[in-house]
Design a protein around this motif. Structure first.
Motif, short mmCIF file in Angstrom:
data_model
loop_
_atom_site.label_atom_id
_atom_site.label_comp_id
_atom_site.label_asym_id
_atom_site.label_seq_id
_atom_site.Cartn_x
_atom_site.Cartn_y
_atom_site.Cartn_z
N ARG A 1 39.30 -117.26 -18.52
CA ARG A 1 37.82 -117.74 -18.99
C ARG A 1 36.89 -116.74 -18.20
NH1 ARG A 1 37.32 -124.36 -19.05
NH2 ARG A 1 38.80 -124.93 -20.30
N LYS A 2 37.24 -115.56 -18.57
CA LYS A 2 36.63 -114.38 -18.14
C LYS A 2 35.79 -113.73 -19.27
CE LYS A 2 36.96 -114.16 -13.52
NZ LYS A 2 35.67 -114.14 -12.82
N PRO A 3 34.71 -113.33 -19.25
CA PRO A 3 34.10 -112.70 -20.33
C PRO A 3 34.72 -111.38 -20.50
CG PRO A 3 32.42 -112.62 -18.36
CD PRO A 3 33.73 -113.71 -18.20
N PHE A 4 34.82 -110.71 -21.61
CA PHE A 4 35.52 -109.53 -21.98
C PHE A 4 34.80 -108.78 -23.38
CE2 PHE A 4 37.93 -112.72 -24.27
CZ PHE A 4 38.32 -112.02 -25.71
N VAL A 5 34.69 -107.40 -23.14
CA VAL A 5 34.39 -107.02 -24.10
C VAL A 5 35.39 -105.83 -24.91
CG1 VAL A 5 32.45 -104.81 -24.57
CG2 VAL A 5 31.79 -106.51 -23.01
N VAL A 6 35.40 -105.87 -26.01
CA VAL A 6 36.46 -105.30 -26.78
C VAL A 6 35.63 -103.89 -27.50
CG1 VAL A 6 37.67 -105.33 -28.98
CG2 VAL A 6 37.92 -107.21 -27.16
N GLN A 7 36.32 -102.87 -27.48
CA GLN A 7 36.02 -101.47 -28.18
C GLN A 7 37.04 -101.17 -28.80
OE1 GLN A 7 33.99 -98.79 -25.60
NE2 GLN A 7 33.37 -97.45 -27.16
N THR A 8 36.99 -100.97 -30.10
CA THR A 8 38.10 -100.55 -31.06
C THR A 8 38.62 -99.13 -31.13
OG1 THR A 8 37.10 -101.21 -33.06
CG2 THR A 8 38.09 -102.87 -31.97
N HIS A 9 37.66 -98.20 -31.15
CA HIS A 9 37.63 -97.09 -31.39
C HIS A 9 38.11 -96.65 -32.80
CE1 HIS A 9 36.98 -95.80 -27.26
NE2 HIS A 9 37.83 -97.15 -26.85
N GLY A 10 37.84 -97.57 -33.99
CA GLY A 10 38.25 -97.24 -35.37
C GLY A 10 39.72 -97.67 -35.25
N MET A 11 40.45 -98.00 -34.38
CA MET A 11 41.83 -98.37 -34.40
C MET A 11 42.18 -99.79 -35.08
SD MET A 11 43.26 -96.51 -30.74
CE MET A 11 42.49 -97.71 -29.65
N ARG B 1 41.24 -112.12 -12.95
CA ARG B 1 40.19 -113.06 -12.19
C ARG B 1 39.32 -112.52 -11.06
NH1 ARG B 1 45.22 -117.40 -12.10
NH2 ARG B 1 44.63 -118.65 -13.93
N GLN B 2 39.62 -111.43 -10.67
CA GLN B 2 38.60 -110.61 -9.82
C GLN B 2 37.30 -110.06 -10.46
OE1 GLN B 2 40.83 -108.31 -7.23
NE2 GLN B 2 42.69 -109.61 -6.92
N CYS B 3 37.49 -109.92 -11.61
CA CYS B 3 36.40 -109.13 -12.14
C CYS B 3 35.44 -110.03 -12.65
CB CYS B 3 37.03 -108.34 -13.38
SG CYS B 3 38.61 -107.22 -12.96
N GLU B 4 34.11 -109.32 -12.95
CA GLU B 4 33.15 -110.04 -13.54
C GLU B 4 33.18 -109.98 -15.05
OE1 GLU B 4 29.03 -109.81 -11.69
OE2 GLU B 4 30.24 -108.30 -10.34
N VAL B 5 33.38 -108.83 -15.65
CA VAL B 5 33.71 -108.73 -17.01
C VAL B 5 34.79 -107.64 -17.11
CG1 VAL B 5 32.00 -106.83 -16.90
CG2 VAL B 5 32.52 -108.04 -18.99
N VAL B 6 35.59 -107.62 -18.17
CA VAL B 6 36.66 -106.68 -18.54
C VAL B 6 36.37 -106.25 -19.74
CG1 VAL B 6 38.99 -106.75 -18.87
CG2 VAL B 6 38.34 -108.29 -17.39
N HIS B 7 36.33 -104.90 -19.80
CA HIS B 7 35.95 -103.84 -20.94
C HIS B 7 37.51 -103.49 -21.48
CE1 HIS B 7 33.65 -100.48 -22.74
NE2 HIS B 7 34.72 -100.77 -23.65
N ILE B 8 38.05 -103.84 -22.70
CA ILE B 8 39.31 -103.40 -23.30
C ILE B 8 39.18 -102.58 -24.27
CG2 ILE B 8 41.19 -104.49 -24.22
CD1 ILE B 8 40.46 -107.28 -23.15
N HIS B 9 39.71 -101.56 -24.11
CA HIS B 9 39.67 -100.49 -25.34
C HIS B 9 40.99 -100.88 -25.93
CE1 HIS B 9 36.70 -97.86 -23.44
NE2 HIS B 9 37.26 -98.23 -22.39
#
Length: 377
Positions: free
Chosen positions: A121-131, A95-103
């Motif tokens: 209800r926080k925006p988040f970016v997902v990066q999957t690294h081919g996994m 909740r303290q973050c503006e955006v969360v980047h999830i590997h």
């Protein structure tokens, strides 16, 4: 100052999680050079999953922007890492973050943090690294339908490395896909080894997919043709260490191949400074950070043709690509070993590729644009 959360199963000083840790660290380093940033890394405190070693918890590391949650490795795989503490306490951090980047992978930490982002209800970016790839079996299909696909489809952006990963991710989501390749910092030119040997490096987790046993077979073939060949195997055990040691002894290569164990960032740089050739025999590598590190250190790269950035490597003429189990591979590498002009061409082309397309600054600028678009719309 932008407040960014970064979530992944494992983080430094742990090294056995491989590429995602190096990528997350590279992102943070480059972003902090571009803009005022207040990052918070959310991860388990598992230090070595195979040996079930844990990082002692203290407040110093949290003050440095990393929150290690007390965790338990139920198995010797990353999919077996769970954390009740993260489940209970991390929502307030989200909740303290503006955006969360999830590997992201099918693992407890990234899945739980994604669900917490949805709950907050926080925006988040997902990066999957081919996994994230489709798997057979009823359990995998049910998990994908009920958990993985809903998370990916509700993410603000899903970052993919190259076209093959995008094609796979389109089975889970479509409208939010965004390309972001890996990048690397171009440091000073590494010193050229002074020894008369031809030095080869294996730098990866000793997991069956990385094919350390194939590396040993190739080194044996090369050494039989030129006894100046030497090799190092660097990386944590992923299941193949015992078999590798047994194979080295059976082939009588104890004085040719040195098994060095896991390495931190400084030690990786030292191994790359020692080597002449970075040899990557693993299959279907999405976007190997170690290849970029070898380019940045001006080392010759030899990789299996199944690497998923092969089109980029071919376009830039940056590496020797060998077929999966082709007996001619030894002859191809030998020809390159003894062709000084060709080695110099590959080194220069690989270094230029990083400089022009894959520098950490360029990737950081692209990622910052993604964050701002997600936060500000």
């Amino acid at each position: 100052m932008m407040k960014i959360g970064v979530a992944l199963t494992s983080f430094y000083p742990a090294t056995d999680y491989g590429g995602p840790v190096a990528v997350a660290r590279q992102h943070l380093d480059s972003l902090q050079q571009l803009t005022p940033l207040e990052p918070l890394v959310m991860c388990s405190n598992v230090l070595e999953v195979a040996d079930r070693k844990y990082l002692p918890l203290d407040t110093t590391r949290e003050a440095q922007g990393v929150k290690y949650y007390r965790s338990l490795a139920l198995t010797r795989k990353f999919t077996g890492i769970v954390s009740l503490e993260l489940l209970v306490k991390n929502l307030s951090a989200v909740r303290q973050c503006e955006v969360v980047h999830i590997h992201f992978a099918r693992e407890f930490v990234p899945v739980m943090v994604a669900l917490q982002c949805l709950l907050a209800r926080k925006p988040f970016v997902v990066q999957t690294h081919g996994m994230v790839v489709r798997k057979p079996g009823l359990f995998a299909r049910v998990l994908d339908r009920l958990v993985i696909a809903p998370i990916l489809s509700r993410a603000s952006k899903v970052l993919y490395l190259q076209a093959e990963e995008r094609k796979e991710l389109q089975h889970y989501t479509r409208g939010n896909l965004h390309e972001l390749p890996n990048g690397i910092e171009l440091g000073p030119q590494a010193s050229t080894p002074k020894t008369p040997e031809y030095n080869f490096l294996f730098l990866a987790r000793l997991h069956p997919r990385k094919r350390v046993l194939r590396f040993i077979e190739l080194i044996e073939g090369l050494w039989k043709q030129d006894n100046r060949v030497r090799a190092r195997i660097v990386g944590p055990d992923g299941g193949d260490l015992a078999a590798a040691l047994q194979k080295i002894e059976a082939l009588g290569l104890q004085k040719v191949i040195e098994v060095c164990g896991p390495a931190n960032r400084q030690q990786v740089a030292e191994h790359l400074a020692w080597t002449d050739f970075y040899l990557l025999p693993s299959l279907n590598e999405p976007f190997p950070m170690t290849v970029l590190e070898a380019f940045a250190h001006r080392r010759v790269v030899v990789a299996c043709e199944t690497v998923q950035i092969r089109k980029m490597l071919i376009r830039h003429d940056a590496a020797l690509l060998i077929q999966q189990n082709n007996p001619e591979a030894v002859a191809q590498i030998l020809d390159l070993m003894h062709n000084v002009k060709r080695r110099a061409e590959l080194i220069e082309n690989g270094h230029r590729l990083v400089q022009e397309e894959l520098s950490s600054r360029k990737i950081g600028e692209k990622l910052l644009t993604v964050y701002r678009s997600v936060v500000h719309g």
